[in-house]
Design a protein around this motif. Structure first.
Motif: not given
Length: 456
Positions: A439-449
């Protein structure tokens, strides 16, 4: 001067950059038992390397898996004896195209692969949960024509909003389960209810072929390494040996083998008896001796073995887009925030009765252990060593093809999560800190996971 500055910065950044690369054979999720067909039938192919006799056994098992069972007596004696109570008429009724079930999409729709396990406090001499005295160990909303069904499953949802640090939000749905219009009286008021959705069938034999000592090597019941993860093995009753073995299958690792998992499904889901589960799936308020059955047992050992072989030798689809930059970054982040602490990527199978599954390097993304997933996902129904907040780490292989095969993306033990993102946000207990890192990641990083998980 500006051009020289840009060149200097570019060179400086490239010196620090470590390119992300694909691991050798990373796309081979099932080792040599990997398929490369990504159509709506992606989960339904046999592994390579089967002998001619094994291919024939696979074909017969496939037929038995997909054909409807019928009410006894019938001219089709090889598949009569359905019920008297049941959740589906065939194995594929829950595992359509060998895939994943889902909860009802609207009120009044019958569940497609979601069932409710029932239990009371305490266990029998084998450690098996005590069933409801009338409705047994599983609620069945179907019955043969001469018998009234047990009742109706009703699912309602409460919306819960989760907001990220960057202000984006996701709406989760929290289910409540009711059994209404009961036809045989009230259930015991202390009944424990555990919802379970049917999982995709791929790779079961490969999971069975992972040596027990390897699974046990991941146990850390007291969190000795202080990483917040304390997985432990379940030990469950094995009907064939009349003893206890490591649990590998089912949402609480409550079955020790592919064969017993299949036999238990025949009993609980279809009402079909076998040598492992010979008791008719009946109801204490009925005179069960007056209801025709399909023999004793209703599925022969020979046919049960064929369905077991079929289930064990379904191949695992290969990874897609393994060299995509976002996918590689998502994998790196998946490991960095420690999702890999439970979803262990690589295993080696050992010697196995099916040669094609032996000594393979596989990538199921599971440790097959029990983990505390928090009160949000709790069913409060213990099973052997599994507590009411513990669930087995589900293998992630095939998860990215569920929508292709089954036209939905429902995940978790009861299908409440409609997306991979929702499934992550339901994690709690041992996974609470990992969820918070996500949840602390930015939107792009969450999308990459998420993009990485979609390739599994």
């Amino acid at each position: 001067m500006l051009i020289m500055c840009l060149v200097f910065i570019s060179c400086s950044e490239s010196d620090d950059y470590v390119p992300l690369v694909v691991e050798e054979n990373e796309e081979l999720s099932g080792g040599n038992a990997t398929s490369f067909i990504f159509s709506p039938d992606a989960f339904g192919f046999s592994v390579d390397g089967l002998s001619l006799d094994e291919q024939i056994t696979f074909g017969v098992g496939n037929s038995l898996f997909n054909q409807n069972w019928v009410t006894a007596p019938a001219s089709t004696t090889a598949r009569d004896g359905l019920g008297p109570f049941f959740n589906a008429r065939s194995c594929s009724g829950c595992h359509f195209k060998d895939g994943r079930g889902r909860p009802p999409a609207f009120e009044g729709e019958l569940a497609h692969g979601l069932l409710l396990r029932l239990s009371l406090s305490g266990t029998d001499q084998h450690g098996i949960n005590i069933p409801d005295p009338i409705y047994g160990s599983q609620f069945q909303d179907n019955s043969i024509l001469s018998v009234s069904n047990e009742g109706t499953l009703k699912v309602t949802y409460e919306n819960i909003t989760v907001t990220y640090e960057d202000g984006n939000s996701v709406e989760l749905q929290k289910p409540t389960y009711e059994m209404v219009d009961l036809n045989y009286g009230a259930m015991d008021p202390s009944i424990l209810v555990s919802p379970r959705v049917a999982s995709q069938m791929v790779g079961l034999g490969l999971l069975d072929a992972i040596p027990e000592m390897v699974v046990l090597s991941y146990e850390d019941e007291n969190d000795a390494d202080n990483d917040g993860i304390s997985g432990r093995a379940n030990y469950v009753y094995d009907a064939e040996s009349d003893g206890f073995k490591l649990g590998r299958f089912g949402w609480k690792a409550n079955q020790p083998s592919v064969k017993q998992q299949i036999a238990a499904a025949f009993s609980g889901d279809l009402g079909i008896t076998s040598s492992l589960f010979p008791d008719e799936n009946c109801n204490g308020t009925l005179n069960c001796d007056e209801i025709a059955n399909g023999g004793n047992p209703e599925i022969t050992d020979e046919n049960l073995d064929k369905v077991t072989f079929y289930s064990a030798t379904l191949s695992v689809p290969a990874r897609r887009d393994v060299d995509d930059e976002d996918v590689l970054k998502g994998k790196e982040l998946f490991n960095t925030i420690h999702c890999s602490g439970c979803h262990i990527a690589v295993h080696e199978t050992g010697a196995y009765e099916i040669d094609a599954l032996a000594n393979q390097t596989i990538r199921p993304y599971t440790d097959l252990l029990l983990h505390d997933m928090g009160e949000g996902l709790a069913d409060n129904a213990p099973e052997y060593r599994a507590s009411g907040v513990e669930w087995r780490t589900p293998p992630l292989w095939g998860v990215g093809l569920i929508e292709t095969v089954n036209d939905h993306t429902n995940l978790l033990h009861d299908g409440r999560a409609r997306t991979i993102e929702e499934a992550i946000l339901w994690h709690g207990g041992e996974a609470e800190e990992i969820k918070n890192r996500f949840m602390a990641l930015d939107k792009e990083e969450r999308g990459q996971i998420i993009r990485f998980i979609e390739t599994l």
